[in-house]
Write a protein that holds these residues in place. Structure first.
Motif, short mmCIF file in Angstrom:
data_model
loop_
_atom_site.label_atom_id
_atom_site.label_comp_id
_atom_site.label_asym_id
_atom_site.label_seq_id
_atom_site.Cartn_x
_atom_site.Cartn_y
_atom_site.Cartn_z
N ALA A 88 0.83 -1.20 0.00
CA ALA A 88 0.00 0.00 0.00
C ALA A 88 0.87 1.26 0.00
N ALA A 89 1.97 1.22 0.73
CA ALA A 89 2.87 2.38 0.77
C ALA A 89 3.50 2.64 -0.59
N LYS A 90 3.90 1.57 -1.28
CA LYS A 90 4.48 1.73 -2.62
C LYS A 90 3.44 2.26 -3.59
N ALA A 91 2.22 1.73 -3.53
CA ALA A 91 1.15 2.19 -4.41
C ALA A 91 0.81 3.66 -4.12
N ARG A 92 0.84 4.04 -2.84
CA ARG A 92 0.56 5.44 -2.47
C ARG A 92 1.63 6.35 -3.05
N THR A 93 2.89 5.94 -2.94
CA THR A 93 3.99 6.74 -3.49
C THR A 93 3.82 6.91 -4.99
N GLN A 94 3.44 5.83 -5.68
CA GLN A 94 3.21 5.91 -7.12
C GLN A 94 2.08 6.87 -7.45
N ALA A 95 1.00 6.81 -6.69
CA ALA A 95 -0.14 7.70 -6.92
C ALA A 95 0.25 9.16 -6.69
N VAL A 96 1.03 9.42 -5.65
CA VAL A 96 1.50 10.79 -5.39
C VAL A 96 2.36 11.27 -6.55
N ASN A 97 3.28 10.43 -7.01
CA ASN A 97 4.14 10.80 -8.14
C ASN A 97 3.32 11.05 -9.40
N GLN A 98 2.31 10.22 -9.64
CA GLN A 98 1.45 10.40 -10.81
C GLN A 98 0.67 11.70 -10.72
N LEU A 99 0.14 12.00 -9.54
CA LEU A 99 -0.62 13.24 -9.35
C LEU A 99 0.27 14.44 -9.65
N LYS A 100 1.47 14.42 -9.13
CA LYS A 100 2.39 15.55 -9.34
C LYS A 100 2.81 15.64 -10.81
N ALA A 101 2.96 14.49 -11.49
CA ALA A 101 3.30 14.51 -12.91
C ALA A 101 2.14 15.09 -13.73
N VAL A 102 0.91 14.71 -13.40
CA VAL A 102 -0.26 15.28 -14.08
C VAL A 102 -0.31 16.78 -13.85
N LEU A 103 -0.06 17.19 -12.64
CA LEU A 103 -0.09 18.62 -12.31
C LEU A 103 1.01 19.38 -13.05
N ASP A 104 2.20 18.78 -13.15
CA ASP A 104 3.31 19.44 -13.85
C ASP A 104 3.03 19.61 -15.35
N SER A 105 2.33 18.63 -15.93
CA SER A 105 2.06 18.69 -17.37
C SER A 105 0.74 19.38 -17.69
N ALA A 106 0.03 19.82 -16.66
CA ALA A 106 -1.28 20.45 -16.85
C ALA A 106 -1.14 21.88 -17.35
N ASP A 107 -2.26 22.40 -17.81
CA ASP A 107 -2.30 23.82 -18.21
C ASP A 107 -1.95 24.69 -17.01
N PRO A 108 -1.55 25.92 -17.27
CA PRO A 108 -1.18 26.81 -16.17
C PRO A 108 -2.32 27.08 -15.17
N LYS A 109 -3.57 27.07 -15.64
CA LYS A 109 -4.67 27.41 -14.75
C LYS A 109 -4.75 26.50 -13.52
N PRO A 110 -4.79 25.15 -13.69
CA PRO A 110 -4.83 24.32 -12.48
C PRO A 110 -3.55 24.38 -11.66
N ARG A 111 -2.42 24.55 -12.34
CA ARG A 111 -1.14 24.66 -11.61
C ARG A 111 -1.15 25.88 -10.71
N GLU A 112 -1.59 27.01 -11.24
CA GLU A 112 -1.64 28.24 -10.45
C GLU A 112 -2.66 28.13 -9.32
N GLU A 113 -3.77 27.47 -9.62
CA GLU A 113 -4.83 27.30 -8.62
C GLU A 113 -4.34 26.50 -7.42
N LEU A 114 -3.47 25.53 -7.66
CA LEU A 114 -3.02 24.63 -6.60
C LEU A 114 -1.62 24.95 -6.08
N ALA A 115 -0.98 25.95 -6.65
CA ALA A 115 0.37 26.31 -6.23
C ALA A 115 0.36 26.77 -4.77
#
Length: 123
Positions: free
Chosen positions: A14-41
């Protein structure tokens, strides 16, 4: 002991899967349009996950173009945040299960001085 081993295995998974999910979330956020990035910065992880978890309910399908991409990004962030929350709860539950046998074992053990010939003086 086998129960503890299985719980430890599940917790590690579960800890490994959680780490993967966190990394995926941050990767999605990094590749997202500026609007959601700024909203969550500026949000710490707990605030970020809590905020993104609310995005999963955004499921309008009648949009196209940039709005559709933004909506898909928000839904993905929401689903990943919900998964992180579920895995966190699993990890905490397994930690509790692992702690109970350890506490029972500790209570059943004699104090360190019980086998000594003389009892140490009490201060």
């Amino acid at each position: 002991m086998q129960i503890a081993r299985m719980c430890k295995l599940a917790k590690s998974s579960a800890a490994k899967a959680r780490t993967q999910a966190v990394n995926q979330l941050k990767a999605v956020l990094d590749s997202a349009d500026p609007k959601p990035r700024e909203e969550l910065a500026g949000l710490n992880n707990a605030e970020l996950f809590r905020t993104c978890a609310g995005f999963a309910g955004d499921s309008k399908h009648d949009e196209d173009g940039e709005k559709a991409v933004l909506r898909a990004t928000r839904i993905t962030l929401g689903l990943l945040s919900q998964r992180i929350g579920q895995l966190t709860e699993q990890i905490q539950g397994l930690e509790g299960r692992l702690a109970r046998p350890a506490e029972r074992h500790a209570r059943s053990c004699s104090p360190w001085w019980a086998s000594a010939r003389t009892r140490p003086s009490l201060c």
